[in-house]
Scaffold this active site. Structure first.
Site, mmCIF file in Angstrom:
data_model
loop_
_atom_site.group_PDB
_atom_site.id
_atom_site.type_symbol
_atom_site.label_atom_id
_atom_site.label_comp_id
_atom_site.label_asym_id
_atom_site.label_seq_id
_atom_site.Cartn_x
_atom_site.Cartn_y
_atom_site.Cartn_z
ATOM 1 N N ASN A 109 0.833 -1.202 0.000
ATOM 2 C CA ASN A 109 0.000 0.000 0.000
ATOM 3 C C ASN A 109 0.865 1.248 0.000
ATOM 4 O O ASN A 109 1.951 1.280 0.562
ATOM 5 C CB ASN A 109 -0.978 -0.001 1.180
ATOM 6 N N PHE A 113 -1.689 8.149 4.397
ATOM 7 C CA PHE A 113 -2.458 8.745 5.511
ATOM 8 C C PHE A 113 -3.746 9.438 5.054
ATOM 9 O O PHE A 113 -4.039 10.571 5.454
ATOM 10 C CB PHE A 113 -1.607 9.746 6.291
ATOM 11 N N SER A 171 5.658 4.895 8.818
ATOM 12 C CA SER A 171 5.003 4.629 7.537
ATOM 13 C C SER A 171 5.932 5.061 6.407
ATOM 14 O O SER A 171 6.528 6.138 6.473
ATOM 15 C CB SER A 171 3.674 5.366 7.446
ATOM 16 N N ASN A 173 5.161 5.962 3.441
ATOM 17 C CA ASN A 173 4.524 6.766 2.391
ATOM 18 C C ASN A 173 4.407 8.251 2.715
ATOM 19 O O ASN A 173 3.672 8.977 2.043
ATOM 20 C CB ASN A 173 3.137 6.186 2.077
ATOM 21 N N THR A 174 5.071 8.699 3.764
ATOM 22 C CA THR A 174 5.069 10.126 4.102
ATOM 23 C C THR A 174 6.520 10.586 4.164
ATOM 24 O O THR A 174 7.291 10.083 4.994
ATOM 25 C CB THR A 174 4.357 10.379 5.453
ATOM 26 N N LYS A 209 5.903 3.311 17.131
ATOM 27 C CA LYS A 209 5.834 2.290 16.064
ATOM 28 C C LYS A 209 7.016 2.437 15.108
ATOM 29 O O LYS A 209 7.233 3.496 14.528
ATOM 30 C CB LYS A 209 4.512 2.406 15.310
ATOM 31 N N ASN A 238 6.091 -1.676 11.277
ATOM 32 C CA ASN A 238 5.267 -1.176 10.179
ATOM 33 C C ASN A 238 5.597 -1.984 8.907
ATOM 34 O O ASN A 238 6.322 -2.979 8.968
ATOM 35 C CB ASN A 238 5.539 0.322 9.982
HETATM 36 C C1 FMN Z 1 -3.639 -0.943 3.600
HETATM 37 C C2 FMN Z 1 -2.785 -0.677 4.816
HETATM 38 C C3 FMN Z 1 -2.813 0.570 5.427
HETATM 39 C C4 FMN Z 1 -2.011 0.825 6.535
HETATM 40 N N1 FMN Z 1 -2.075 2.054 7.146
HETATM 41 C C5 FMN Z 1 -1.342 2.276 8.274
HETATM 42 C C6 FMN Z 1 -1.439 3.503 8.958
HETATM 43 O O1 FMN Z 1 -2.203 4.398 8.590
HETATM 44 N N2 FMN Z 1 -0.652 3.687 10.055
HETATM 45 C C7 FMN Z 1 0.191 2.709 10.536
HETATM 46 O O2 FMN Z 1 0.864 2.915 11.542
HETATM 47 N N3 FMN Z 1 0.275 1.520 9.898
HETATM 48 C C8 FMN Z 1 -0.473 1.280 8.800
HETATM 49 N N4 FMN Z 1 -0.380 0.071 8.176
HETATM 50 C C9 FMN Z 1 0.573 -0.954 8.681
HETATM 51 C C10 FMN Z 1 -0.103 -1.958 9.605
HETATM 52 O O3 FMN Z 1 -0.612 -1.346 10.762
HETATM 53 C C11 FMN Z 1 0.904 -3.053 10.011
HETATM 54 O O4 FMN Z 1 1.947 -2.467 10.749
HETATM 55 C C12 FMN Z 1 1.487 -3.783 8.804
HETATM 56 O O5 FMN Z 1 0.523 -3.953 7.799
HETATM 57 C C13 FMN Z 1 2.047 -5.153 9.176
HETATM 58 O O6 FMN Z 1 1.039 -5.994 9.661
HETATM 59 P P1 FMN Z 1 0.303 -7.117 8.759
HETATM 60 O O7 FMN Z 1 1.368 -7.909 8.085
HETATM 61 O O8 FMN Z 1 -0.520 -7.913 9.719
HETATM 62 O O9 FMN Z 1 -0.546 -6.377 7.792
HETATM 63 C C14 FMN Z 1 -1.165 -0.191 7.050
HETATM 64 C C15 FMN Z 1 -1.157 -1.445 6.428
HETATM 65 C C16 FMN Z 1 -1.944 -1.698 5.329
HETATM 66 C C17 FMN Z 1 -1.904 -3.064 4.691
#
Ligand code: FMN
Length: 348
Positions: A109, A113, A171, A173-174, A209, A238
């Site tokens: 992704n 934000f 993250s 992407n910022t 995080k 993350n």
């Molecule tokens: C579509 C998507 C959007 C995400 N948006 C955020 C976010 O806004 N803030 C954040 O701290 N992590 C965000 N994450 C990261 C997740 O919180 C997590 O740290 C990461 O996906 C790893 O966990 P997973 O393998 O179970 O998905 C996002 C992940 C995905 C897939």
């Protein structure tokens, strides 16, 4: 039910499917009893003054604007983290910006934000009394002139409403966000946040995080800063910008953060390294590819006290938390463990 719906959902573009899921959750009339499991008390855990019914939380990013956290709690999650919330509403990056890598059980992704902004989200939380443990994940707007100040606004605005605040410096992407892993910038940020806590006379837990893409040399530095500045927990990790080589899916070259199965071992290794460094002084929340009781148990024995997931919720559907809890309890029983606490850090 999900197995019937899944082909339909997976035919949709991933973001459309996500929006459909959020809309459906607004009408969630399923009783929470449906998502409880036998012997769930084996999974109870107390951490930073909160009693978590089970350690399986929903990670930030699914309920970015705090629209459905009570419905998500009803699905059996032990806690839900909303956000990332920025001071002002923002659209995020151009679409498409979520990619399903089915063969790899992963997502990429680059949302950037997208969220409704602090004011709307604050009102939403105020008017929807939380029915479980609620974390608010905060971050800066894309066009802000002062990222540190945006974090401060996030804390000031949510410290009375949330059970904990996650400071998201990770993250991908910022632009510039991950620079907060640098010793000087991180110390300044946490010092400013702790000053707000002091001024507002609040003891809200602050969680940090972290990115999985940091150099090993950062681990002792970050641990030291977190300990000295009374951070309540570290969330590892993350999404990753790396680890594309072994992927099968044609979408593997898409820009953005990779999550799910390919992140699992990467984040577990980070948990082990931080766990050695922190030596029990600060708990760890493990996230990255948790998709089964086995992968949950691996992270707990590596040193995580709580867990979060996002990607496996997409692939396993609404009963993901319930199924993982069941599988985890089965493993604990096989190992002769009476409560999850006994398993934390067993392998470190
Ligand atoms: C579509 C998507 C959007 C995400 N948006 C955020 C976010 O806004 N803030 C954040 O701290 N992590 C965000 N994450 C990261 C997740 O919180 C997590 O740290 C990461 O996906 C790893 O966990 P997973 O393998 O179970 O998905 C996002 C992940 C995905 C897939």
């Amino acid at each position: 039910m999900f197995s019937v719906l899944r082909p339909f959902l997976f035919n949709l573009d991933p973001e459309t499917a996500h929006d459909f899921a959020v809309k459906s959750l607004k009408f969630n009339v399923l009783p929470s009893k449906m998502f409880e499991v036998e012997d769930e008390e084996m999974l109870n855990i107390n951490l930073f003054g909160k009693n978590f019914p089970n350690p399986i939380g929903l990670a930030a990013g699914f309920d970015k604007s705090a629209e459905v956290y009570n419905s998500l709690l009803k699905l059996g999650f032990g806690f839900v983290e909303v956000g990332t919330v920025t001071p002002l509403k923002q659209y995020g990056n151009p679409k498409p910006r979520i990619f399903r890598l089915e063969e790899d059980q992963a997502l990429i992704n680059r949302l950037g934000f997208n969220n409704d902004g602090m004011e709307v989200i604050k009102d939403r939380i105020r008017s929807n009394g939380k029915k479980g443990i609620l974390g608010v994940n905060i971050g800066p707007n894309k066009t802000t002139k002062n990222q540190k100040n945006d974090f401060c606004l996030g804390l000031s605005n949510f410290c009375d409403l949330a059970d904990y605040i996650t400071v998201n410096i990770s993250s991908p992407n910022t632009e510039g966000l991950r620079d907060f892993h640098d010793q000087k910038k991180l110390t300044e940020l946490i010092t400013a946040l702790n000053k707000i806590k002091k001024d507002k006379k609040t003891n809200i837990p602050l969680l940090l995080k972290i990115s999985p893409d940091i150099n090993n040399s950062h681990i002792p530095e970050i641990s030291d800063i977190a300990i000295k500045n009374s951070i309540s927990a570290i969330i590892l990790t993350n999404t990753t910008n790396n680890h594309r080589d072994d992927l099968i899916s044609a979408l593997k070259k898409e820009e953005g953060g990779l999550s799910g199965n390919p992140l699992s071992q990467v984040s577990t290794n980070m948990i082990k390294k931080f766990s050695k460094e922190l030596n029990g002084k600060i708990p760890i929340i493990g996230v990255g590819g948790v998709n089964s009781g086995k992968s949950a148990y691996e992270k707990i024995t590596a040193g995580a006290s709580l867990l979060q997931l996002y990607t496996s919720f997409v692939y396993r559907g609404p009963s993901a938390a319930k199924e993982i809890k069941k599988e985890l309890i089965q493993i604990l029983k096989e190992q002769g463990i009476k409560n999850i606490k006994e398993a934390i850090g067993k392998d470190v």
